[in-house]
Design a protein around this motif. Structure first.
Motif, PDB file in Angstrom:
ATOM      1  N   LEU A   1       6.270  21.998  75.172  1.00 25.32           N
ATOM      2  CA  LEU A   1       6.073  20.969  74.153  1.00 25.32           C
ATOM      3  C   LEU A   1       6.333  21.510  72.759  1.00 25.32           C
ATOM      4  O   LEU A   1       6.938  20.830  71.918  1.00 25.32           O
ATOM      5  N   ALA A   2       5.886  22.723  72.499  1.00 21.65           N
ATOM      6  CA  ALA A   2       6.117  23.321  71.183  1.00 21.65           C
ATOM      7  C   ALA A   2       7.611  23.409  70.886  1.00 21.65           C
ATOM      8  O   ALA A   2       8.034  23.195  69.740  1.00 21.65           O
ATOM      9  N   ALA A   3       8.415  23.699  71.899  1.00 18.60           N
ATOM     10  CA  ALA A   3       9.858  23.786  71.703  1.00 18.60           C
ATOM     11  C   ALA A   3      10.454  22.443  71.277  1.00 18.60           C
ATOM     12  O   ALA A   3      11.442  22.405  70.535  1.00 18.60           O
ATOM     13  N   ARG A   4       9.831  21.346  71.730  1.00 22.44           N
ATOM     14  CA  ARG A   4      10.316  20.010  71.349  1.00 22.44           C
ATOM     15  C   ARG A   4      10.035  19.705  69.876  1.00 22.44           C
ATOM     16  O   ARG A   4      10.737  18.899  69.265  1.00 22.44           O
ATOM     17  N   PHE A   5       8.991  20.333  69.323  1.00 19.11           N
ATOM     18  CA  PHE A   5       8.547  19.992  67.975  1.00 19.11           C
ATOM     19  C   PHE A   5       8.858  21.050  66.918  1.00 19.11           C
ATOM     20  O   PHE A   5       8.696  20.792  65.726  1.00 19.11           O
ATOM     21  N   ALA A   6       9.299  22.215  67.336  1.00 15.01           N
ATOM     22  CA  ALA A   6       9.445  23.334  66.395  1.00 15.01           C
ATOM     23  C   ALA A   6      10.341  22.996  65.218  1.00 15.01           C
ATOM     24  O   ALA A   6      10.025  23.332  64.062  1.00 15.01           O
ATOM     25  N   ALA A   7      11.459  22.324  65.476  1.00 16.49           N
ATOM     26  CA  ALA A   7      12.405  22.012  64.404  1.00 16.49           C
ATOM     27  C   ALA A   7      11.833  21.033  63.384  1.00 16.49           C
ATOM     28  O   ALA A   7      12.312  20.964  62.250  1.00 16.49           O
ATOM     29  N   MET A   8      10.788  20.289  63.776  1.00 13.76           N
ATOM     30  CA  MET A   8      10.160  19.330  62.861  1.00 13.76           C
ATOM     31  C   MET A   8       9.228  20.025  61.870  1.00 13.76           C
ATOM     32  O   MET A   8       8.801  19.415  60.901  1.00 13.76           O
ATOM     33  N   GLU A   9       8.855  21.255  62.164  1.00  4.63           N
ATOM     34  CA  GLU A   9       7.976  22.059  61.326  1.00  4.63           C
ATOM     35  C   GLU A   9       6.630  21.370  61.046  1.00  4.63           C
ATOM     36  O   GLU A   9       6.239  21.169  59.894  1.00  4.63           O
ATOM     37  N   PRO A  10       5.910  21.011  62.115  1.00  3.67           N
ATOM     38  CA  PRO A  10       4.571  20.421  61.899  1.00  3.67           C
ATOM     39  C   PRO A  10       3.626  21.438  61.293  1.00  3.67           C
ATOM     40  O   PRO A  10       3.756  22.649  61.506  1.00  3.67           O
ATOM     41  N   GLU A  11       2.640  20.933  60.565  1.00  6.48           N
ATOM     42  CA  GLU A  11       1.648  21.792  59.927  1.00  6.48           C
ATOM     43  C   GLU A  11       0.340  21.875  60.705  1.00  6.48           C
ATOM     44  O   GLU A  11      -0.427  22.808  60.520  1.00  6.48           O
ATOM     45  N   ILE A  12       0.083  20.882  61.533  1.00  8.31           N
ATOM     46  CA  ILE A  12      -1.141  20.897  62.336  1.00  8.31           C
ATOM     47  C   ILE A  12      -0.934  20.039  63.575  1.00  8.31           C
ATOM     48  O   ILE A  12      -0.169  19.070  63.562  1.00  8.31           O
ATOM     49  N   VAL A  13      -1.615  20.426  64.656  1.00  9.53           N
ATOM     50  CA  VAL A  13      -1.573  19.692  65.918  1.00  9.53           C
ATOM     51  C   VAL A  13      -2.923  19.020  66.129  1.00  9.53           C
ATOM     52  O   VAL A  13      -3.973  19.628  65.928  1.00  9.53           O
ATOM     53  N   VAL A  14      -2.890  17.746  66.544  1.00  7.59           N
ATOM     54  CA  VAL A  14      -4.103  16.974  66.795  1.00  7.59           C
ATOM     55  C   VAL A  14      -4.155  16.613  68.273  1.00  7.59           C
ATOM     56  O   VAL A  14      -3.163  16.126  68.838  1.00  7.59           O
ATOM     57  N   GLY A  15      -5.294  16.851  68.918  1.00  8.14           N
ATOM     58  CA  GLY A  15      -5.511  16.460  70.302  1.00  8.14           C
ATOM     59  C   GLY A  15      -6.799  15.675  70.429  1.00  8.14           C
ATOM     60  O   GLY A  15      -7.569  15.568  69.469  1.00  8.14           O
ATOM     61  N   SER A  16      -7.020  15.119  71.623  1.00  9.75           N
ATOM     62  CA  SER A  16      -8.232  14.335  71.869  1.00  9.75           C
ATOM     63  C   SER A  16      -9.064  14.986  72.962  1.00  9.75           C
ATOM     64  O   SER A  16      -8.526  15.467  73.969  1.00  9.75           O
ATOM     65  N   ALA A  17     -10.374  14.995  72.769  1.00  7.91           N
ATOM     66  CA  ALA A  17     -11.280  15.520  73.792  1.00  7.91           C
ATOM     67  C   ALA A  17     -11.226  14.601  75.026  1.00  7.91           C
ATOM     68  O   ALA A  17     -11.016  13.399  74.894  1.00  7.91           O
ATOM     69  N   THR A  18     -11.366  15.137  76.233  1.00 10.30           N
ATOM     70  CA  THR A  18     -11.563  16.552  76.510  1.00 10.30           C
ATOM     71  C   THR A  18     -10.271  17.177  77.018  1.00 10.30           C
ATOM     72  O   THR A  18      -9.948  18.334  76.733  1.00 10.30           O
TER      73      THR A  18
END
Length: 217
Positions: free
Chosen positions: A51-68
């Motif tokens: 998944l990180a490889a899909r987003f790396a070029a976008m240069e995100p600053e933070i990742v948000v997830g949902s529990a749990t």
């Protein structure tokens, strides 16, 4: 939920076949269940890296997830993006969330309405930031849509949405234009209970999706 025949459904996740147990939700529905917290560290590393490889070029600053179940996804995607901080949206009304931002959501695996909660003290982590939102599975799309609404209310720009699996096709309607932001590592159909067995619901199959049947264990 209880086990139902056939025992497993095989799905390709990031290039590797994974057998998911089949569970009966009610008299009419069954599910191929992914419990990422039970899949081990190698699995978490593989999906996080993919998944990180899909987003790396976008240069995100933070990742948000949902529990749990979205927590290990957020942690591993962050790690492979080289980010130290990540943010988790909560579902339990803990004492420090009395004044949280919230969004209502209903999950396919729960009969009760739920809430996604964002601690107001964490808003500065999102305000003006470039964000990707991740989860383990996108099914109805309700949870992901609620997460994206919360993140945007906090002032962030959503670059993309990542998931290990999408389930069925209803999520596209729920996410509307945001469906185009979704990056997934695999996809599964929905299942109906017919004569005591789980059968693929044809209405849940994407046009180009292979139609493997569940397999005995």
């Amino acid at each position: 939920m209880r086990l139902i025949a056939p025992d497993y459904f095989d799905v390709d996740i990031a290039g590797e076949s994974t057998s998911l147990p089949m569970l009966q939700l009610d008299d009419q529905r069954a599910i191929a269940l992914l419990m990422d917290i039970d899949m081990g560290l190698a699995f978490a590393d593989r999906v996080g890296r993919a998944l990180a490889a899909r987003f790396a070029a976008m240069e995100p600053e933070i990742v948000v997830g949902s529990a749990t179940l979205g927590i290990p996804v957020a942690m591993e995607v962050s790690r492979h993006l080289g980010l130290d901080k990540y943010l988790i949206l909560q579902k339990s009304p803990k004492f420090h969330l009395a004044d949280a931002l919230e969004e209502q959501v209903r999950s396919i695996t729960s009969d009760k309405p739920q809430r996604l909660l964002l601690d107001r003290r964490q808003i500065p982590l999102l305000q003006g930031r470039r964000v990707v939102v991740v989860d383990d599975v996108i099914a109805t799309g309700a949870s992901m849509a609620a997460a994206m609404r919360l993140v945007r209310r906090a002032g962030a720009t959503v670059l993309g949405a990542g998931t290990i699996l999408t389930e069925g096709i209803a999520w596209r309607e729920a996410l509307a234009e945001d469906a185009a932001l979704v990056q997934r590592l695999g996809r599964i159909p929905q299942f109906r209970v017919v004569d005591g067995e789980a059968r693929i619901d044809p209405a849940s199959v994407e046009p180009d999706m292979p139609r493997p049947e569940p397999v005995p264990g």
